[in-house]
Motif scaffolding. Structure first.
Motif, PDB file in Angstrom:
ATOM      1  N   ILE A 129       8.130 -14.467  10.250  1.00 50.85           N
ATOM      2  CA  ILE A 129       8.370 -13.761  11.561  1.00 50.85           C
ATOM      3  C   ILE A 129       9.727 -12.668  11.412  1.00 50.85           C
ATOM      4  CG2 ILE A 129      10.171 -14.089  13.588  1.00 50.85           C
ATOM      5  CD1 ILE A 129       8.951 -17.057  14.029  1.00 50.85           C
ATOM      6  N   ALA A 130      10.334 -12.797  10.134  1.00 53.81           N
ATOM      7  CA  ALA A 130      11.067 -11.600   9.560  1.00 53.81           C
ATOM      8  C   ALA A 130      10.404 -10.441   9.229  1.00 53.81           C
ATOM      9  CB  ALA A 130      11.893 -12.317   8.311  1.00 53.81           C
ATOM     10  N   LEU A 164      18.248 -10.613  19.142  1.00 48.50           N
ATOM     11  CA  LEU A 164      17.478  -9.471  18.485  1.00 48.50           C
ATOM     12  C   LEU A 164      16.338  -9.135  19.393  1.00 48.50           C
ATOM     13  CD1 LEU A 164      16.891 -11.681  15.201  1.00 48.50           C
ATOM     14  CD2 LEU A 164      18.494  -9.624  15.603  1.00 48.50           C
ATOM     15  N   GLY A 165      16.356  -7.956  19.705  1.00 52.96           N
ATOM     16  CA  GLY A 165      15.382  -7.332  20.551  1.00 52.96           C
ATOM     17  C   GLY A 165      14.449  -6.310  20.046  1.00 52.96           C
ATOM     18  N   GLU A 166      14.812  -5.821  18.873  1.00 57.62           N
ATOM     19  CA  GLU A 166      14.075  -4.703  18.306  1.00 57.62           C
ATOM     20  C   GLU A 166      12.705  -5.336  17.772  1.00 57.62           C
ATOM     21  OE1 GLU A 166      12.674  -2.856  14.523  1.00 57.62           O
ATOM     22  OE2 GLU A 166      13.394  -4.665  14.704  1.00 57.62           O
ATOM     23  N   ILE A 167      12.752  -6.623  17.537  1.00 61.06           N
ATOM     24  CA  ILE A 167      11.526  -7.132  17.154  1.00 61.06           C
ATOM     25  C   ILE A 167      10.301  -7.327  18.094  1.00 61.06           C
ATOM     26  CG2 ILE A 167      12.089  -9.734  18.030  1.00 61.06           C
ATOM     27  CD1 ILE A 167      10.912 -10.728  15.311  1.00 61.06           C
ATOM     28  N   LEU A 168      10.632  -6.846  19.288  1.00 60.26           N
ATOM     29  CA  LEU A 168       9.652  -6.880  20.549  1.00 60.26           C
ATOM     30  C   LEU A 168       8.562  -5.726  20.138  1.00 60.26           C
ATOM     31  CD1 LEU A 168      12.061  -7.417  23.523  1.00 60.26           C
ATOM     32  CD2 LEU A 168      10.704  -9.152  22.527  1.00 60.26           C
ATOM     33  N   LYS A 169       8.898  -4.794  19.297  1.00 58.96           N
ATOM     34  CA  LYS A 169       7.843  -3.864  19.151  1.00 58.96           C
ATOM     35  C   LYS A 169       6.619  -4.550  18.401  1.00 58.96           C
ATOM     36  CE  LYS A 169       9.417  -2.291  14.668  1.00 58.96           C
ATOM     37  NZ  LYS A 169      10.328  -3.404  14.236  1.00 58.96           N
ATOM     38  N   ASN A 170       6.829  -5.746  17.926  1.00 55.90           N
ATOM     39  CA  ASN A 170       5.684  -6.579  17.314  1.00 55.90           C
ATOM     40  C   ASN A 170       5.750  -7.984  18.072  1.00 55.90           C
ATOM     41  OD1 ASN A 170       4.924  -4.662  15.282  1.00 55.90           O
ATOM     42  ND2 ASN A 170       6.929  -5.014  14.308  1.00 55.90           N
ATOM     43  N   ALA A 171       6.101  -8.005  19.269  1.00 53.99           N
ATOM     44  CA  ALA A 171       6.021  -9.154  20.046  1.00 53.99           C
ATOM     45  C   ALA A 171       4.512 -10.065  19.979  1.00 53.99           C
ATOM     46  CB  ALA A 171       6.203  -8.877  21.424  1.00 53.99           C
ATOM     47  N   GLU A 175       2.479 -10.111  17.591  1.00 50.03           N
ATOM     48  CA  GLU A 175       2.215 -10.704  16.263  1.00 50.03           C
ATOM     49  C   GLU A 175       3.137 -11.818  16.015  1.00 50.03           C
ATOM     50  OE1 GLU A 175       0.688  -6.174  15.942  1.00 50.03           O
ATOM     51  OE2 GLU A 175       2.617  -7.216  16.900  1.00 50.03           O
ATOM     52  N   VAL A 176       4.351 -11.675  16.444  1.00 49.79           N
ATOM     53  CA  VAL A 176       5.303 -12.924  16.535  1.00 49.79           C
ATOM     54  C   VAL A 176       4.673 -14.114  17.139  1.00 49.79           C
ATOM     55  CG1 VAL A 176       7.432 -13.808  17.241  1.00 49.79           C
ATOM     56  CG2 VAL A 176       7.357 -11.561  16.337  1.00 49.79           C
ATOM     57  N   ARG A 177       4.346 -13.929  18.429  1.00 48.57           N
ATOM     58  CA  ARG A 177       3.671 -14.828  19.370  1.00 48.57           C
ATOM     59  C   ARG A 177       2.346 -15.529  18.368  1.00 48.57           C
ATOM     60  NH1 ARG A 177      -0.643 -14.685  21.908  1.00 48.57           N
ATOM     61  NH2 ARG A 177      -0.859 -12.569  22.013  1.00 48.57           N
ATOM     62  N   GLU A 178       1.468 -14.544  17.779  1.00 47.37           N
ATOM     63  CA  GLU A 178       0.363 -14.991  17.069  1.00 47.37           C
ATOM     64  C   GLU A 178       0.488 -15.636  15.643  1.00 47.37           C
ATOM     65  OE1 GLU A 178      -1.836 -11.439  16.684  1.00 47.37           O
ATOM     66  OE2 GLU A 178      -2.670 -11.623  18.654  1.00 47.37           O
ATOM     67  N   LEU A 230       6.891 -12.568  24.388  1.00 48.21           N
ATOM     68  CA  LEU A 230       8.139 -12.624  23.605  1.00 48.21           C
ATOM     69  C   LEU A 230       9.232 -11.955  24.482  1.00 48.21           C
ATOM     70  CD1 LEU A 230       9.897 -13.756  21.058  1.00 48.21           C
ATOM     71  CD2 LEU A 230       9.093 -11.784  20.039  1.00 48.21           C
ATOM     72  N   MET A 231      10.559 -12.339  24.796  1.00 47.54           N
ATOM     73  CA  MET A 231      11.469 -11.485  25.384  1.00 47.54           C
ATOM     74  C   MET A 231      12.472 -11.146  24.225  1.00 47.54           C
ATOM     75  SD  MET A 231      10.816 -10.557  28.284  1.00 47.54           S
ATOM     76  CE  MET A 231       9.204 -10.229  27.561  1.00 47.54           C
TER      77      MET A 231
END
Length: 170
Positions: A62-63, A119-126, A128-131, A141-142
Motif C-alpha cells: 500500500i505504501a 492520509l488523503g494524498e493516497i487517493l490519487k491511487n485509490a 490500486e489500493v483497493r485492488e 477509498l476515502m
C-alpha cells in the motif's frame, strides 16, 4: 465535561507520523471503529466501511501508492476507510458523513493515548489500493488512517484567526 474541556481536548489532537513498534490491541481498534460508526449520516445510511491492515507486507504494498509511504510502513495499523457506493443517496452528503466518521475516529484515537494521521494524498491511487487489498469495486477509498503508539513529539499546528474564517454574522 466542564466548559472548555472538550475544546481543549480537540485543540490538543495532533497528526502523528512516527510510531513505536508496540501493537494496538483489538479492543482499542474496535473502540476506534465504534466511535466512527456513531458519526452522523444523512438518512442514517452509514456509508462508511473499514478495512484494518496489520500485515507488514501488505502495508508495504500500500505504501508504494503515496509519497507518505514511510508513514504507512512505520504504522503498526492502518484503517482504510471506504465509502460503500450502493449505500449512498447524495454524493456530497455521504462524503461529508465519511469525514465526520474519520474525525470521530481521530478523536477516539487521541483519547486512547494513541497517535494517528489521516492520509488523503493516497487517493490519487485509490483504485490500486483497493485492488491491492482485494476489496470489491463498490468500496471506494476515502482515506487511510495510519495509527499506533506515538514515537516522539509532534509539531504544534497554527490556525487562521477567526476573523479570516467568519464571512458574515447577520
Amino acid at each position: 465535561m466542564q466548559d472548555g474541556q472538550l475544546l481543549d481536548f480537540i485543540k490538543s489532537r495532533r497528526s502523528t507520523r512516527r510510531f513505536t513498534s508496540e501493537d494496538v490491541s483489538d479492543d482499542m481498534l474496535n473502540t476506534i471503529m465504534e466511535a466512527g460508526r456513531w458519526a452522523p449520516s444523512g438518512n442514517n445510511n452509514q456509508p462508511w466501511r473499514f478495512c484494518v491492515v496489520r500485515d507488514a507486507e501488505l502495508r508495504g504494498k500500500i505504501a508504494q501508492y503515496t509519497k507518505f509511504g514511510a508513514v504507512i510502513k512505520n504504522a503498526p495499523v492502518l484503517i482504510c476507510t471506504m465509502i460503500h457506493t450502493p449505500s449512498m443517496y447524495n454524493d456530497t452528503k455521504d462524503h461529508q458523513a465519511v469525514g465526520a466518521c474519520l474525525e470521530n475516529m481521530l478523536l477516539m484515537i487521541h483519547g486512547l493515548g494513541l497517535g494517528a494521521v489521516w492520509l488523503g494524498e493516497i487517493l490519487k491511487n485509490a483504485k490500486e489500493v483497493r485492488e491491492t487489498i482485494g476489496l470489491p469495486e463498490e468500496l471506494e477509498l476515502m482515506a487511510v488512517v495510519a495509527l499506533g503508539h506515538p514515537d516522539g513529539g509532534t509539531s504544534k499546528p497554527t490556525r487562521k484567526e477567526m476573523d479570516e474564517l467568519v464571512v458574515g454574522r447577520f
